[in-house]
Design an enzyme around this catalytic site. Sequence first.
Site, PDB file in Angstrom:
ATOM      1  N   PRO A   1      -1.937  -2.814   2.944  1.00  0.00           N
ATOM      2  CA  PRO A   1      -1.731  -2.137   1.664  1.00  0.00           C
ATOM      3  C   PRO A   1      -2.322  -2.889   0.473  1.00  0.00           C
ATOM      4  O   PRO A   1      -2.294  -4.126   0.433  1.00  0.00           O
ATOM      5  CB  PRO A   1      -0.210  -2.054   1.545  1.00  0.00           C
ATOM      6  CG  PRO A   1       0.314  -3.112   2.438  1.00  0.00           C
ATOM      7  CD  PRO A   1      -0.672  -3.213   3.565  1.00  0.00           C
ATOM      8  N   ASN A   2      -2.842  -2.135  -0.480  1.00  0.00           N
ATOM      9  CA  ASN A   2      -3.383  -2.628  -1.744  1.00  0.00           C
ATOM     10  C   ASN A   2      -4.734  -3.307  -1.625  1.00  0.00           C
ATOM     11  O   ASN A   2      -5.345  -3.627  -2.648  1.00  0.00           O
ATOM     12  CB  ASN A   2      -2.391  -3.584  -2.443  1.00  0.00           C
ATOM     13  CG  ASN A   2      -1.121  -2.871  -2.898  1.00  0.00           C
ATOM     14  OD1 ASN A   2      -1.199  -1.881  -3.610  1.00  0.00           O
ATOM     15  ND2 ASN A   2       0.036  -3.350  -2.461  1.00  0.00           N
TER      16      ASN A   2
ATOM     17  N   ARG B   1     -10.628  -3.750  -9.623  1.00  0.00           N
ATOM     18  CA  ARG B   1      -9.754  -4.154 -10.721  1.00  0.00           C
ATOM     19  C   ARG B   1      -9.572  -5.664 -10.692  1.00  0.00           C
ATOM     20  O   ARG B   1      -9.615  -6.288  -9.652  1.00  0.00           O
ATOM     21  CB  ARG B   1      -8.378  -3.483 -10.608  1.00  0.00           C
ATOM     22  CG  ARG B   1      -8.429  -1.995 -10.955  1.00  0.00           C
ATOM     23  CD  ARG B   1      -7.033  -1.403 -10.967  1.00  0.00           C
ATOM     24  NE  ARG B   1      -6.138  -2.118 -11.862  1.00  0.00           N
ATOM     25  CZ  ARG B   1      -6.081  -1.914 -13.182  1.00  0.00           C
ATOM     26  NH1 ARG B   1      -6.855  -1.008 -13.743  1.00  0.00           N
ATOM     27  NH2 ARG B   1      -5.244  -2.605 -13.932  1.00  0.00           N
TER      28      ARG B   1
ATOM     29  N   TYR C   1      -9.554 -11.608  -8.391  1.00  0.00           N
ATOM     30  CA  TYR C   1      -9.917 -11.485  -6.977  1.00  0.00           C
ATOM     31  C   TYR C   1     -11.417 -11.490  -6.745  1.00  0.00           C
ATOM     32  O   TYR C   1     -11.864 -11.310  -5.623  1.00  0.00           O
ATOM     33  CB  TYR C   1      -9.325 -10.190  -6.418  1.00  0.00           C
ATOM     34  CG  TYR C   1      -7.837 -10.158  -6.454  1.00  0.00           C
ATOM     35  CD1 TYR C   1      -7.091 -10.841  -5.482  1.00  0.00           C
ATOM     36  CD2 TYR C   1      -7.144  -9.472  -7.440  1.00  0.00           C
ATOM     37  CE1 TYR C   1      -5.705 -10.821  -5.506  1.00  0.00           C
ATOM     38  CE2 TYR C   1      -5.764  -9.441  -7.462  1.00  0.00           C
ATOM     39  CZ  TYR C   1      -5.053 -10.116  -6.509  1.00  0.00           C
ATOM     40  OH  TYR C   1      -3.684 -10.100  -6.528  1.00  0.00           O
TER      41      TYR C   1
ATOM     42  N   ASN D   1      -5.858  -8.304   8.247  1.00  0.00           N
ATOM     43  CA  ASN D   1      -5.257  -8.834   7.027  1.00  0.00           C
ATOM     44  C   ASN D   1      -4.111  -7.892   6.679  1.00  0.00           C
ATOM     45  O   ASN D   1      -4.328  -6.862   6.062  1.00  0.00           O
ATOM     46  CB  ASN D   1      -6.278  -8.853   5.879  1.00  0.00           C
ATOM     47  CG  ASN D   1      -5.628  -9.343   4.586  1.00  0.00           C
ATOM     48  OD1 ASN D   1      -4.406  -9.519   4.520  1.00  0.00           O
ATOM     49  ND2 ASN D   1      -6.432  -9.559   3.563  1.00  0.00           N
TER      50      ASN D   1
ATOM     51  N   ALA E   1       0.789  -7.146   2.349  1.00  0.00           N
ATOM     52  CA  ALA E   1       2.232  -7.293   2.151  1.00  0.00           C
ATOM     53  C   ALA E   1       3.027  -7.113   3.435  1.00  0.00           C
ATOM     54  O   ALA E   1       4.126  -7.649   3.567  1.00  0.00           O
ATOM     55  CB  ALA E   1       2.705  -6.283   1.108  1.00  0.00           C
TER      56      ALA E   1
ATOM     57  N   GLU F   1      -5.404 -13.319  12.406  1.00  0.00           N
ATOM     58  CA  GLU F   1      -4.803 -12.944  11.124  1.00  0.00           C
ATOM     59  C   GLU F   1      -5.536 -13.667   9.993  1.00  0.00           C
ATOM     60  O   GLU F   1      -5.729 -14.884  10.057  1.00  0.00           O
ATOM     61  CB  GLU F   1      -3.327 -13.375  11.149  1.00  0.00           C
ATOM     62  CG  GLU F   1      -2.555 -13.108   9.873  1.00  0.00           C
ATOM     63  CD  GLU F   1      -1.130 -13.666   9.928  1.00  0.00           C
ATOM     64  OE1 GLU F   1      -0.685 -14.124  11.022  1.00  0.00           O
ATOM     65  OE2 GLU F   1      -0.458 -13.679   8.879  1.00  0.00           O
TER      66      GLU F   1
ATOM     67  N   HIS G   1      -6.025 -14.089   5.553  1.00  0.00           N
ATOM     68  CA  HIS G   1      -5.512 -13.848   4.201  1.00  0.00           C
ATOM     69  C   HIS G   1      -6.525 -14.342   3.178  1.00  0.00           C
ATOM     70  O   HIS G   1      -7.078 -15.432   3.336  1.00  0.00           O
ATOM     71  CB  HIS G   1      -4.180 -14.570   3.988  1.00  0.00           C
ATOM     72  CG  HIS G   1      -3.097 -14.057   4.869  1.00  0.00           C
ATOM     73  ND1 HIS G   1      -2.402 -12.917   4.589  1.00  0.00           N
ATOM     74  CD2 HIS G   1      -2.627 -14.496   6.065  1.00  0.00           C
ATOM     75  CE1 HIS G   1      -1.522 -12.686   5.560  1.00  0.00           C
ATOM     76  NE2 HIS G   1      -1.639 -13.627   6.473  1.00  0.00           N
TER      77      HIS G   1
ATOM     78  N   ARG H   1       2.195 -19.276  -3.119  1.00  0.00           N
ATOM     79  CA  ARG H   1       2.766 -18.160  -3.863  1.00  0.00           C
ATOM     80  C   ARG H   1       4.288 -18.103  -3.678  1.00  0.00           C
ATOM     81  O   ARG H   1       4.916 -19.128  -3.462  1.00  0.00           O
ATOM     82  CB  ARG H   1       2.073 -16.876  -3.415  1.00  0.00           C
ATOM     83  CG  ARG H   1       0.528 -17.012  -3.615  1.00  0.00           C
ATOM     84  CD  ARG H   1      -0.234 -15.817  -3.116  1.00  0.00           C
ATOM     85  NE  ARG H   1       0.092 -14.622  -3.908  1.00  0.00           N
ATOM     86  CZ  ARG H   1      -0.301 -13.404  -3.575  1.00  0.00           C
ATOM     87  NH1 ARG H   1      -1.019 -13.220  -2.485  1.00  0.00           N
ATOM     88  NH2 ARG H   1       0.025 -12.373  -4.324  1.00  0.00           N
TER      89      ARG H   1
END
Lengths: 150, 150, 150, 150, 150, 150, 150, 150, 150, 150, 150, 150
Positions: free
Chosen positions: J14-15, J22, J27, J78, J81, J102, J104, J111
């Site tokens: 997601p996202n 943006r 990023y 990836n 969330a 996996e 990221h 974080r």
Amino acid sequence: MSDESKAILVLHGPNLNMLGTREPEIYGATTLAEIDAKLQELAAELGWPLEAFQSNGEGELVSRIQQAAESNSGVLINPGAYTHTSVAIRDAVIACRLPAVEVHLSNIHQREEFRRRSLLADIVVGQIIGFGADSYLLGLRALAGVLAAG
Amino acid sequence: MSDESKAILVLHGPNLNMLGTREPEIYGATTLAEIDAKLQELAAELGWPLEAFQSNGEGELVSRIQQAAESNSGVLINPGAYTHTSVAIRDAVIACRLPAVEVHLSNIHQREEFRRRSLLADIVVGQIIGFGADSYLLGLRALAGVLAAG
Amino acid sequence: MSDESKAILVLHGPNLNMLGTREPEIYGATTLAEIDAKLQELAAELGWPLEAFQSNGEGELVSRIQQAAESNSGVLINPGAYTHTSVAIRDAVIACRLPAVEVHLSNIHQREEFRRRSLLADIVVGQIIGFGADSYLLGLRALAGVLAAG
Amino acid sequence: MSDESKAILVLHGPNLNMLGTREPEIYGATTLAEIDAKLQELAAELGWPLEAFQSNGEGELVSRIQQAAESNSGVLINPGAYTHTSVAIRDAVIACRLPAVEVHLSNIHQREEFRRRSLLADIVVGQIIGFGADSYLLGLRALAGVLAAG
Amino acid sequence: MSDESKAILVLHGPNLNMLGTREPEIYGATTLAEIDAKLQELAAELGWPLEAFQSNGEGELVSRIQQAAESNSGVLINPGAYTHTSVAIRDAVIACRLPAVEVHLSNIHQREEFRRRSLLADIVVGQIIGFGADSYLLGLRALAGVLAAG
Amino acid sequence: MSDESKAILVLHGPNLNMLGTREPEIYGATTLAEIDAKLQELAAELGWPLEAFQSNGEGELVSRIQQAAESNSGVLINPGAYTHTSVAIRDAVIACRLPAVEVHLSNIHQREEFRRRSLLADIVVGQIIGFGADSYLLGLRALAGVLAAG
Amino acid sequence: MSDESKAILVLHGPNLNMLGTREPEIYGATTLAEIDAKLQELAAELGWPLEAFQSNGEGELVSRIQQAAESNSGVLINPGAYTHTSVAIRDAVIACRLPAVEVHLSNIHQREEFRRRSLLADIVVGQIIGFGADSYLLGLRALAGVLAAG
Amino acid sequence: MSDESKAILVLHGPNLNMLGTREPEIYGATTLAEIDAKLQELAAELGWPLEAFQSNGEGELVSRIQQAAESNSGVLINPGAYTHTSVAIRDAVIACRLPAVEVHLSNIHQREEFRRRSLLADIVVGQIIGFGADSYLLGLRALAGVLAAG
Amino acid sequence: MSDESKAILVLHGPNLNMLGTREPEIYGATTLAEIDAKLQELAAELGWPLEAFQSNGEGELVSRIQQAAESNSGVLINPGAYTHTSVAIRDAVIACRLPAVEVHLSNIHQREEFRRRSLLADIVVGQIIGFGADSYLLGLRALAGVLAAG
Amino acid sequence: MSDESKAILVLHGPNLNMLGTREPEIYGATTLAEIDAKLQELAAELGWPLEAFQSNGEGELVSRIQQAAESNSGVLINPGAYTHTSVAIRDAVIACRLPAVEVHLSNIHQREEFRRRSLLADIVVGQIIGFGADSYLLGLRALAGVLAAG
Amino acid sequence: MSDESKAILVLHGPNLNMLGTREPEIYGATTLAEIDAKLQELAAELGWPLEAFQSNGEGELVSRIQQAAESNSGVLINPGAYTHTSVAIRDAVIACRLPAVEVHLSNIHQREEFRRRSLLADIVVGQIIGFGADSYLLGLRALAGVLAAG
Amino acid sequence: MSDESKAILVLHGPNLNMLGTREPEIYGATTLAEIDAKLQELAAELGWPLEAFQSNGEGELVSRIQQAAESNSGVLINPGAYTHTSVAIRDAVIACRLPAVEVHLSNIHQREEFRRRSLLADIVVGQIIGFGADSYLLGLRALAGVLAAG
């Protein structure tokens, strides 16, 4: 007011049979028999018959509490080590539906961390902790008060 | 035996001044003044003078306990909400070096989880919990016993 | 360099008024007044005026810290029992925007587990712990150094 | 009073050898050598010989503390990262039976959570935290006071 | 049965070199050399050569355990303070693929809470805890039994 | 519908008296007096009298809440630092039996971990958090709505 | 030296009566009777009489330990499952005031997490864990050593 | 872009010197020397000099990282067991101010719970975990990318 | 001031579509459509267009929030059950860079323990909790205030 | 060696569809389409077909992973969330029985605390964390290596 | 398929002997004898002999499970309060090597927190919880299915 | 008795659509279609219509449960991975106000620690865990019993 023809049951948990016969410098010279005698005396004064029972076995204590449902009016209990470990005694006290008062000779909050948790604390009427043999006598007065108000 | 010319100090923590005047269906109709009167009566019977003090303020309670070091023989304390949060009262009780007995009207183990921890429990002689106004009377007997044995 | 016309504020939390008058075998025979006198002497030597304030009340301590924002140059604080429980004092120290130094007479890490957490530790400049009355004197030197460097 | 013919031992833990030579905007421009020089100066003023030792190795620090048992009068220690992880240094400090004072340049309570626990805190006389190079000088004064009172 | 031409390796962790030379009232008057001598005597009786190694350094202990993979038959280890903090020694013992027995002089369960966790406990054959110098001798018997059964 | 002849009580906890007079770049230039004025204006619009009270003392706040039981219709409370530490204020709010709304100027979930727990959260009607002075005005609207529905 | 006319008591907890008769591929073919026989043999060699007792009941084990206070010189105990749950056995061992050694056949640190906690560990002299039937023999040697040093 | 005249430093923590020479069925037959050779080859291809260093000692690793501040351009580190226990290595990596990449041969999340926490994870650029010897090669590519973007 | 040509987005999480049509004795007879109508009315009064969206799917809510980045001015969100479990919605709210206000119908602090944690709480402007349908209206006022101050 | 006629599946959670369009200052300006293009390029170089799939929905990602069991050779994921909350994706990856890697973009250890736990970490081959878009490219190399070694 | 000449053993833990004779409004009017009769009936239908045993004693239950190893084919157990406290019963069930099914009359997840942990849950085939007397009948069907598939 | 004209709803969570078609050696060769067929057969026998629904999406499952409020009589649910993470499904089950039974194919207590917590456990009538496909059939019997008693 409760039925005064039924005795108050006093329960002594594991190792309390050793009281007074060993280590008098620590626990005092009062034996369990002497405590029971003092309790009989005070119970008579307060107008209640009283029976006492000691066992080292969790199951035996459970069974005795179950019988109390029929034959006793209230329970004064020093669960000893089972205070911290016995869900079975907790369940028996709930099931017998009698008012119960929990007593401890020593202040359990001054000892090992695990002794601070009582599995009975939230299902008895109240607790009396830390006054030696007097904890029993105060507990009997407390229970008699509860039964009188009952 | 302790010096019986010094009064036993009874301390009532925050919100106990509200007893009996509100919510009688919950806390009973007994006011704090009536509890104090009963305590005076029993104290007289047991041969002790008795003084009572209530405050909503942590600092005021600390100050009153400090004075007890000089002028009182023992402390009977219901710290109310400060039971669970006040290290200052704990320190004052330690510093005054008098035997102290902790009492609670309700069974604190049947309420919110955070009420199960008492910051006084391990520094008082003992606790009496759950017998309503009788907790005070039983506590006074317990304290008198401790002072007599002192 | 800070404004040396404003005094350093020394704050003593609850029960510190009892120092030296009781239990000299534990805390030493030095009274709080004597500590304040030694602090005055050292402050004079270091070129700073100094004011001291003790209270058993959390709110009184908060109010005194608020006043410091206008009238003091720095804060030397022994919060006593409030070290471990007072968010209000923490907030007051943050709000007054003065450099603060936290001191303790005893080594709080050698006592009850809950005394190891200080709610001020991360918002003061630094801590001095465990040197008895000398903790205050060392703390005053430390604060004077911070103010000089300011 | 302690034997002033034996030097005070100053111990610097891992990475403290990097002080002042890198990142002066963060740690200041003072090198470890300069700190040691200041300590020598203050020690002389206070009447004590002083020796300093730095190592990045846990075992080397343990060995140096063991030697102190014979040849030093007290220990001023900034254990650096080993503050939070070394039981071996804790054991060595206990075993050498000398008074020890723990110092930190930065306020360890303002950093990562794991830095808030010191494995030395409860076995040293006291701690001085957060005053930069002054932490060492204040610590030396504190230790000298302890030795003088010894 | 294992190859009896390869010696049993005895490893002593940090601070164990101090045994017997200091604080005899606590740890007894037995030095590490005397323990090693007793171990040699018992090893001879049991038919095994024996080598002993002490270090205050985690890395040195790791390196010595690595060598054991080639030159020793089993490991008798008192990791001292590294019991509670060293994953590196744990990994070395796993990597050397020899049966290992963990021993402690004192009863680690009677000391600080953090000493109750051993990072070796679940990868050694077994533990012997609390019998002073006898812990080593019992551990050597235990290891010899494991090697004989091997 | 509640009795509109009794005022809504607005309570401001410790340090809120400092609002606006210091650090306007952080908390804005609005003083507590200005917030109270805005609240009076909105209360008038909503048809309710309104009284405001600020104290740095936990006991004073408890006492004021006790009085509300007789003289107020509802409570709008920003407990400040006592949000996280005061069981006494919690008990007073329960005892006064009035609908209460909890407000916070800043978003307490963006600050220190310990600020995320409110001891009032589960006994008030609801919470309004994070809108600066508007939190009070929204809270007053919310409370008026609750009283209207009452 | 202890009184060698009193036997060492060996206690086996619940399920240990099943040893050797079932699952020999896991626990080995040695029965509990055979372990007791080996213990008798080693005890004779070491000059001590020895008695063994097994029970599945917590209360029975408590009662047997109570008797040991009069009739035995020391206790060698494998509490089995009660290791992790019985405060009553812990209390009995404390009350009997005899030196006790705790043994386990398997390495309890290689099993479920809850088996890593022993309620006896900090009140016995020491523990021997993980050497199968040899744990008992090593434990007997250890106990004999303690009694000899006694 | 970084200064390519300074070599990339590859650091191997404790027990990694054992790679390939023992337990090839587990860790593969690749020795540490072979890994270093592959790294040299890839580094040459990527246009970077490369130096490798292995040690079993925490202090030695700290010292080598300190030197890197002057003589290296970036750090590729497999901290082995020190991943989970060394604050000193963490501090050294922070102090050297070079980009660092953490690699692990095995998937540390499939092993003991305590291996899931890395004390370096939040201060390195990134982690590469679980690809055997390829973890190093991927890590070198990653670091070269970071340096190129630098 | 924000661009008032872009609508405020109201988001309703899972199960909120059931409002009012079932269990009116618990949640009231107000349907989600009626809440949306009241919100439209208040939005018009405040001078903002308003759009509402409900979904039971976490992914659909994430997608709708992403679109808001372009087409909306602020977000009023009742995340329902996803409050406590959705990092994806948290990330979407962060990514859309709009001011967001979190509302809850019921007081989430009076329900199951796991409902006390909101994964949005620290990334929204503020929270409004416990006022039934009024929570939305208060939230809209709050958001309009934030946008006006924007 | 695996069947190279089946494509490697790249999954974006997601996202991640928001990448590059943006907040380029955070990023980077690289879009997800550009990352997919770079992955196609590297995959071709490594001799593997490659398919990419993004969804904001947990269920859609689960369904796509289920299809991979038949039609893909390995998974590069990836999870965004869902890394921290989705047991369903974990179960799908286990069920599809393909090697998975996996990745990221950011260093999840720098974080929020809750981002440090990955529900996939112990069931994938390995992790690559913190290298921005390069994490994907390194992950593809890693997966290709695993498939080649297959 | 298992040996159907051996009976299925039904075990009832502490306080289950009280069923039906007291508090019928809570537990229903069904006695334990009636449950056993229903179980006999269903067992006959399913082709299995069945024996039932109840005890309040942990040790007695352990002993009965041990006998089952020889004389029974499977175990249907409602451990009552011992569910949460007995490692000894867990060990006996493991040791008897028979398939076991755990049943509970009430939904243990709706009661006290400590009742949510079952020490048997991970060593039985499965659990049936919350269906009153039907839990036993469903459990018997489940066990018969397991034995048939055996 | 419930309305038998409304079907029992069987819900299968994520990844259960994979049953039987893959890894038959683990989950058996029974497909979800076959389980549904068996359920239809047993439902017919018990006199209930039955509908089954599977989805990988949390939102779809929530929506289907919402519809059940009108069109079904009870819910038999295997939430799969959502058992441990979905508050939304919990809320939907509460909101639909139908009796629900939770089933699991495998014994979730024998798997990862996080699988031991079910977010449905305390709001369903009961649980059936660990009997493979039979869990569904036993669950259907249990639910039919609950509906019959309804």
